[in-house]
Write an enzyme that holds these catalytic residues in place. Sequence first.
Site, short mmCIF file in Angstrom:
data_model
loop_
_atom_site.label_atom_id
_atom_site.label_comp_id
_atom_site.label_asym_id
_atom_site.label_seq_id
_atom_site.Cartn_x
_atom_site.Cartn_y
_atom_site.Cartn_z
N ALA A 66 47.48 181.68 46.38
CA ALA A 66 47.76 180.42 47.05
C ALA A 66 48.87 180.68 48.06
CB ALA A 66 48.18 179.38 46.03
N GLY A 109 45.91 182.90 43.00
CA GLY A 109 44.79 182.02 43.35
C GLY A 109 43.58 182.80 43.87
N GLU A 112 41.80 183.85 40.88
CA GLU A 112 41.25 182.64 40.27
C GLU A 112 40.03 182.13 41.05
OE1 GLU A 112 45.35 181.12 40.40
OE2 GLU A 112 45.06 180.49 38.34
N GLU A 132 51.91 185.31 39.47
CA GLU A 132 52.70 184.09 39.69
C GLU A 132 54.02 184.09 38.95
OE1 GLU A 132 49.39 184.15 38.96
OE2 GLU A 132 48.33 182.54 40.02
#
Length: 258
Positions: A66, A109, A112, A132
Site C-alpha cells: 500500500a 498490500g 495481499e 508492515e
Amino acid sequence: MATYETLLVEQRDAVTLITLNRPQALNALNNQVLGELVAAMTAYDADDSQHCAVLTGSEKAFAAGADIKEMAGQSFAEMFSGNYFAGWERFTATRKPIIAAVAGFALGGGCELAMMCDFILAADTAKFGQPEIKLGVGPGMGGSQRLTRAIGKAKAMEMCLTGRMMGAEEAERAGLVSRVIPAAELLDEALKTAATIAGMAPLAALANKEMVNAAFETGLAQGIQFERRLFHALFGTADQKEGMAAFVEKRPGNWTGK
Ligand code: CO8
C-alpha cells in the site's frame, strides 16, 4: 474500453490482461489504484467475451505494498470513519477467474493483492513478504488471514513478525504459489494458462471458483454439500450436455455459456 491512469488493460481474445502501472512508486497501491482496479475487474466480470484475467506488475515489482506516503499522515479517526481500503472487497467479489502473475516484489498490500487473486504464478525473481511490522503496523488487506490459510501458522507468523521476504522457491514449497516460472517466460505462461481456463465452459469455470473458495468459508460437510449442489446444478446447463457428448464423440466441446 475504458482507459486508466494507473493500469494498462488489454484484451487478448477471451483473456483480459491488467498491468499495474505506477513504476515511479513500484506499483504501490493507493486509492486511485484501488478504484481503477475495481472498475477494471467489474468491467471484466460484465464482459461476455472475457473468460479469464491476468493481473501483473513490472519486472521489478508486482506491487511494493500500500502507498506508505498516502497513509503516513492519516489519523485513526480518518482511517476508521473512511473505512480505508474497504473497497478491496469489491475486487474479491469478481466471479470470473483471475491469475496473479508475480515478478519482483510482492510486499505488504502487494502480497495481499496477489493472494486476492485465484492463484499465483511466480517468476523465479518473485519476493513475497508482509513487512508492515517494520512500519509500526501489520497487514491490513487480508494478509494475516490469507497468508495463514495458504502457508500455515508457523511460516505466516514468522513472516508477519519478522517482515522477512520469501523467495519464489520457498513460496512454492509453502503452497503460496502454484508454480515458479523463469522470469522471461512468466507473462507468456500466465497468458497461456489463462487461455486454457478461458477455453473451458464459462459457467463451469464460475462454479469451480465458487466451490474452491467455499473451502475457506465453511466446514467440510457443508462445503461438500455446497459442491454437490453446484455439481447437480451444472446438469441444468447446455454446456454439460455438450461437454459430455463431446467426450463420447471424441471431439472438443463447443461451449455456448448456457
Ligand atoms: N509506498 C509508497 N512508495 C513506495 C512504496 C510504497 N509501499 N514502495 C516503494 N515506493 C517508492 C519509493 O519511495 C521510491 O520513490 P522515490 O524514488 O520517490 O523515493 C520508489 O518507489 C522506488 O523505491 P526504492 O527506491 O525504495 O527502491 P529499492 O529498489 O531501493 O527498494 C523495496 C525496493 C525494498 C521494495 C522498497 O521500496 C521498500 O521497502 N518498499 C516498501 C515496502 C513496504 O514496506 N510495503 C508495505 C507497505 S504497508 C502495506 O502494504 C499495508 C497494506 C494494508 C493497508 C490496508 C489499510 C486498511
